[in-house]
Write a protein that holds these residues in place. Structure first.
Motif, mmCIF file in Angstrom:
data_model
loop_
_atom_site.group_PDB
_atom_site.id
_atom_site.type_symbol
_atom_site.label_atom_id
_atom_site.label_comp_id
_atom_site.label_asym_id
_atom_site.label_seq_id
_atom_site.Cartn_x
_atom_site.Cartn_y
_atom_site.Cartn_z
ATOM 1 N N ALA A 30 0.798 -1.229 0.000
ATOM 2 C CA ALA A 30 0.000 0.000 0.000
ATOM 3 C C ALA A 30 0.828 1.274 0.000
ATOM 4 C CB ALA A 30 -0.945 0.007 1.199
ATOM 5 N N GLY A 31 2.000 1.255 0.612
ATOM 6 C CA GLY A 31 2.767 2.474 0.738
ATOM 7 C C GLY A 31 4.259 2.240 0.725
ATOM 8 N N LEU A 32 5.015 3.326 0.548
ATOM 9 C CA LEU A 32 6.469 3.256 0.553
ATOM 10 C C LEU A 32 7.038 4.530 1.146
ATOM 11 C CD1 LEU A 32 7.840 3.870 -3.065
ATOM 12 C CD2 LEU A 32 5.519 4.352 -2.398
ATOM 13 N N ASN A 33 8.265 4.425 1.648
ATOM 14 C CA ASN A 33 8.977 5.558 2.228
ATOM 15 C C ASN A 33 10.205 5.863 1.383
ATOM 16 O OD1 ASN A 33 7.193 4.912 4.279
ATOM 17 N ND2 ASN A 33 8.718 4.875 5.897
ATOM 18 N N VAL A 34 10.493 7.144 1.211
ATOM 19 C CA VAL A 34 11.754 7.548 0.591
ATOM 20 C C VAL A 34 12.515 8.368 1.625
ATOM 21 C CG1 VAL A 34 12.871 8.718 -1.336
ATOM 22 C CG2 VAL A 34 10.657 7.605 -1.677
ATOM 23 N N THR A 35 13.723 7.926 1.952
ATOM 24 C CA THR A 35 14.519 8.581 2.988
ATOM 25 C C THR A 35 15.174 9.847 2.437
ATOM 26 O OG1 THR A 35 16.597 7.438 2.492
ATOM 27 C CG2 THR A 35 15.014 6.289 3.925
ATOM 28 N N PRO A 36 15.761 10.680 3.305
ATOM 29 C CA PRO A 36 16.351 11.933 2.818
ATOM 30 C C PRO A 36 17.397 11.760 1.722
ATOM 31 C CG PRO A 36 16.120 12.027 5.196
ATOM 32 C CD PRO A 36 15.764 10.625 4.790
ATOM 33 N N ASP A 37 18.100 10.620 1.717
ATOM 34 C CA ASP A 37 19.122 10.425 0.690
ATOM 35 C C ASP A 37 18.617 9.652 -0.525
ATOM 36 O OD1 ASP A 37 18.956 7.814 1.581
ATOM 37 O OD2 ASP A 37 21.098 7.604 2.036
ATOM 38 N N GLY A 38 17.287 9.332 -0.555
ATOM 39 C CA GLY A 38 16.698 8.697 -1.723
ATOM 40 C C GLY A 38 16.546 7.200 -1.648
ATOM 41 N N THR A 39 16.902 6.591 -0.525
ATOM 42 C CA THR A 39 16.701 5.149 -0.361
ATOM 43 C C THR A 39 15.204 4.873 -0.217
ATOM 44 O OG1 THR A 39 18.842 4.979 0.759
ATOM 45 C CG2 THR A 39 17.317 3.135 1.013
ATOM 46 N N VAL A 40 14.722 3.852 -0.908
ATOM 47 C CA VAL A 40 13.295 3.544 -0.910
ATOM 48 C C VAL A 40 13.040 2.329 -0.035
ATOM 49 C CG1 VAL A 40 11.260 3.120 -2.339
ATOM 50 C CG2 VAL A 40 13.179 4.428 -3.269
ATOM 51 N N LEU A 41 12.132 2.480 0.928
ATOM 52 C CA LEU A 41 11.871 1.453 1.930
ATOM 53 C C LEU A 41 10.399 1.077 1.972
ATOM 54 C CD1 LEU A 41 13.826 3.083 4.916
ATOM 55 C CD2 LEU A 41 14.708 1.418 3.270
ATOM 56 N N PRO A 42 10.095 -0.174 2.356
ATOM 57 C CA PRO A 42 8.702 -0.574 2.567
ATOM 58 C C PRO A 42 8.126 -0.023 3.870
ATOM 59 C CG PRO A 42 10.122 -2.463 2.096
ATOM 60 C CD PRO A 42 11.012 -1.318 2.423
ATOM 61 N N CYS A 43 8.994 0.344 4.839
ATOM 62 C CA CYS A 43 8.538 0.901 6.105
ATOM 63 C C CYS A 43 9.692 1.656 6.752
ATOM 64 C CB CYS A 43 8.004 -0.189 7.036
ATOM 65 S SG CYS A 43 9.303 -1.236 7.733
ATOM 66 N N HIS A 44 9.391 2.387 7.823
ATOM 67 C CA HIS A 44 10.392 3.221 8.495
ATOM 68 C C HIS A 44 11.654 2.471 8.883
ATOM 69 C CE1 HIS A 44 7.462 6.552 9.457
ATOM 70 N NE2 HIS A 44 8.576 7.229 9.318
ATOM 71 N N ALA A 45 11.469 1.301 9.483
ATOM 72 C CA ALA A 45 12.590 0.612 10.131
ATOM 73 C C ALA A 45 13.198 -0.486 9.284
ATOM 74 C CB ALA A 45 12.116 0.044 11.472
ATOM 75 N N ALA A 46 12.811 -0.593 8.026
ATOM 76 C CA ALA A 46 13.233 -1.734 7.199
ATOM 77 C C ALA A 46 14.748 -1.879 7.092
ATOM 78 C CB ALA A 46 12.617 -1.619 5.808
ATOM 79 N N GLN A 47 15.476 -0.764 7.186
ATOM 80 C CA GLN A 47 16.933 -0.839 7.061
ATOM 81 C C GLN A 47 17.601 -1.548 8.230
ATOM 82 O OE1 GLN A 47 17.396 3.448 6.049
ATOM 83 N NE2 GLN A 47 18.768 2.757 4.442
ATOM 84 N N THR A 48 16.839 -1.865 9.275
ATOM 85 C CA THR A 48 17.420 -2.632 10.379
ATOM 86 C C THR A 48 17.586 -4.093 10.013
ATOM 87 O OG1 THR A 48 15.234 -3.079 11.375
ATOM 88 C CG2 THR A 48 16.398 -1.080 12.093
ATOM 89 N N ILE A 49 16.964 -4.537 8.923
ATOM 90 C CA ILE A 49 17.055 -5.941 8.504
ATOM 91 C C ILE A 49 18.312 -6.098 7.653
ATOM 92 C CG2 ILE A 49 15.913 -7.820 7.278
ATOM 93 C CD1 ILE A 49 13.244 -6.453 7.838
#
Length: 361
Positions: free
Chosen positions: A244-263
């Motif tokens: 349903a949604g996606l996040n784009v971080t300040p540097d342009g990384t695209v994530l499925p949710c806020h914390a996904a980069q912890t994986i």
């Protein structure tokens, strides 16, 4: 599988923020100003989002008003036909800037609320005078008739003020109140023992919200996010990972949710290298937990699998140590529910609070 287009995109324009909220969902390793996407790149991403079928654009941070180009970004999003929501602390929104944003096509504002008194709100936000400034901005918003959602992040230190929080939202003319109990990602994960409300506070909050929803029907809508740790079943992460949604971080990384980069097993792609559409539909990270085929037991045979999709992957990693596991808050999670119960019992007001870094201005 047939992958639908995303409905909403969260554009995290910056990690810079005047507040220091200890529950901030931003990563503890904050991105500096020089790593932020420039104006033209953000405008290109907005256009790609609209072309994909995104309807709602949430402009967030940090504090999005920290961007000097916020009016230009708002204008570009409006020109692309996106419904725009500014998620803000209110700090930096002068009357002149509000007028410029409204003229640029801003549809809605979501204003954060740290407490119902200056002492509590300024302590939580780590910014003296922040509460008074926020109340002034709320009045400026109401004067202009801009649709307002009040986002009240609730935790042990302010949940007992919930009834006054609801009264204040009505007084400020909010059309919606988000009673959002802290979710333990980012900075909040470091402050769990200070922020997690008690079970008694949580049960009381449920009753208060239910009564207020009936009393204020037609006046103000409610979104209630109770603490996961006292739930029997998990919530669907983002309505389902990559659905349903996606996040784009300040540097342009695209994530499925806020914390996904912890994986650590997932690698996320960047809008500087690939189109938003290619990332959404084709990237390994977005497809890793889409749908239900990947689900472990007992989720695979559970009649709730199309409701919660196994819960939160980041929470599974943080508590159970395995992003592929059933979300440990689920009472059916094999061998892990005791971990959540232990965390809930480990509340200690003696543990020092860690406020979000203010270094990234």
């Amino acid at each position: 599988m047939n992958v639908p287009a995303p409905i909403a995109m969260l554009a995290e324009l910056t990690h810079r923020c005047p507040l220091a909220c200890p529950y901030c969902s931003n990563p503890t390793d904050l991105l500096a100003k020089e790593n932020e996407l420039d104006t033209d790149t953000w405008l290109r991403v907005f256009k790609q989002a609209a072309d994909m079928g995104v309807l709602q654009l949430h402009l967030s941070g940090g504090e999005p008003a920290s961007r000097h180009d916020i009016v230009d970004l708002m204008q570009g999003a409006h020109d692309d036909g996106l419904y725009t929501n500014l998620i803000t602390s209110g700090i930096g929104l002068t009357p002149r800037r509000l007028d410029a944003l409204e003229a640029a096509g801003m549809d809605h504002i979501q204003l954060s609320m740290q407490g119902t008194t200056a002492d509590l709100a300024d302590w939580v936000g780590g910014y003296k005078g922040g509460f008074d400034r926020k109340m002034k901005v709320a009045g400026d918003i109401a004067e202009r008739g801009i649709p307002l959602t009040l986002n009240a992040v609730m935790h042990r230190h302010n949940l007992d003020d919930l009834e006054r929080t609801i009264e204040m939202a009505v007084e400020l003319g909010a059309r919606r109140l988000e009673v959002a109990c802290v979710q333990f990602h980012g900075w909040a994960s470091q402050n769990r023992s200070q922020l997690l409300p008690s079970r008694e506070q949580t049960e009381s909050a449920k009753r208060i919200v239910a009564e207020a929803e009936k009393r204020l029907r037609g006046v103000m809508a409610f979104d209630f996010v109770p603490p996961d740790y006292y739930a029997d079943y998990p919530k669907a992460c983002m309505g389902g990972w990559g659905s349903a949604g996606l996040n784009v971080t300040p540097d342009g990384t695209v994530l499925p949710c806020h914390a996904a980069q912890t994986i650590p097993t997932l690698s996320f792609e960047n809008v500087k290298d690939k189109s938003l559409s290619d990332i959404w539909y084709k990237s390994e990270a977005f497809n890793a937990y889409r749908g239900t085929d990947w689900l472990p037991d007992p989720c695979q045979t559970c009649d709730r699998k199309e409701i919660d999709f196994g819960g939160c992957r980041c929470q599974a990693l943080a508590i159970a140590g395995d992003a592929n596991a059933t979300d440990p808050v689920c009472k059916l999670a094999p061998g892990h529910k005791h971990l959540v119960d232990a965390l809930a019992e480990a509340q200690s007001a003696q543990t020092p609070m860690i406020w979000r870094s203010l270094g990234q201005r």
